[in-house]
Write a protein that holds these residues in place. Structure first.
Motif, short mmCIF file in Angstrom:
data_model
loop_
_atom_site.label_atom_id
_atom_site.label_comp_id
_atom_site.label_asym_id
_atom_site.label_seq_id
_atom_site.Cartn_x
_atom_site.Cartn_y
_atom_site.Cartn_z
N LEU A 75 0.80 -1.22 0.00
CA LEU A 75 0.00 0.00 0.00
C LEU A 75 0.84 1.27 0.00
N ALA A 76 1.92 1.29 0.75
CA ALA A 76 2.75 2.50 0.86
C ALA A 76 3.32 2.93 -0.49
N ASP A 77 3.47 1.99 -1.42
CA ASP A 77 4.07 2.29 -2.72
C ASP A 77 3.07 2.33 -3.87
N LEU A 78 1.79 2.31 -3.56
CA LEU A 78 0.77 2.29 -4.61
C LEU A 78 0.29 3.71 -4.92
N ASP A 79 -0.02 3.93 -6.20
CA ASP A 79 -0.70 5.16 -6.60
C ASP A 79 -2.16 5.03 -6.18
N LYS A 106 1.96 -5.58 -12.18
CA LYS A 106 2.20 -5.07 -10.83
C LYS A 106 1.16 -5.70 -9.90
N ILE A 107 1.66 -6.48 -8.95
CA ILE A 107 0.79 -7.04 -7.92
C ILE A 107 0.67 -5.98 -6.84
N CYS A 108 -0.52 -5.47 -6.67
CA CYS A 108 -0.79 -4.40 -5.72
C CYS A 108 -1.45 -5.00 -4.47
N LEU A 109 -0.63 -5.24 -3.45
CA LEU A 109 -1.18 -5.77 -2.20
C LEU A 109 -1.97 -4.68 -1.50
#
Length: 143
Positions: A47-51, A84-87
Motif C-alpha cells: 500500500l505504501a508504494d501504490l498510486d 504489478k501485484i498491488c497488495l
C-alpha cells in the motif's frame, strides 16, 4: 484514502519472505527455469508504494498490467507486459484482525502465490488478461 493502515516494518519482512517462497512454489509447480521465470516481468508492491488508482477496497490484491519498453528500443516490437501485484495492506490486515488464528505468513503466501499463478497464466497465454467478467470469475475459480 490516506487513512488506510499499511504493513508495519515487521510485517514487511514477512511479506518479503513470502514473496520469495511464493516465487519458488509457483516456478516449481509450472516447472519453469530461472530464465523462463524472469520473462514474466512483474513487481509486488504494498500500500505504501501504490498510486491512488492502484488502491481498491475489498480484494486482498489486484494485478495491473502496464506496457514496458526496453530502454534500447524505440519500436513497438520492444514493448512487453509488466504486471504489478498491488497488495492491499488494509484489507489483509483487517482480515487478520477479524481472524486472529490466521498468521500473516501462510495467508500472505496464499495471496501472493495466487496472484503469481495468474501472471504465469497470462504470460503463457493460458488466460487472457482482458477477459470478460464471466471469464475472469471462471479464472478465479480455476486458480
Amino acid at each position: 484514502m490516506q487513512h488506510l493502515k499499511t504493513f508495519s516494518k515487521d510485517e514487511l519482512v514477512i511479506v518479503n519472505n513470502v514473496v520469495s517462497m511464493a516465487e519458488e512454489l509457483v516456478s516449481n509447480h509450472y516447472k519453469m527455469s530461472t530464465n523462463e521465470w524472469l520473462r514474466p516481468k512483474y513487481d509486488v508492491k504494498t500500500l505504501a508504494d501504490l498510486d491512488e488508482k492502484e488502491i481498491v477496497l475489498g480484494p486482498f490484491a489486484q494485478i495491473i498490467r502496464y506496457q514496458g519498453q526496453r530502454m534500447d528500443s524505440s519500436l513497438g516490437s520492444g514493448t512487453y507486459d509488466f504486471y504489478k501485484i498491488c497488495l492491499q495492506d488494509h484489507t489483509i490486515r483487517a482480515t487478520l484482525v477479524e481472524n486472529p488464528d490466521i498468521p500473516l505468513m501462510p495467508f500472505g503466501l496464499y495471496i501472493i502465490a495466487h496472484e503469481l499463478i495468474h501472471i504465469v497464466r497470462f504470460s503463457k497465454f493460458i488466460q487472457n488478461f482482458d477477459a470478460s467478467s464471466d471469464e475472469k470469475m471462471a479464472e478465479e475459480r480455476r486458480v
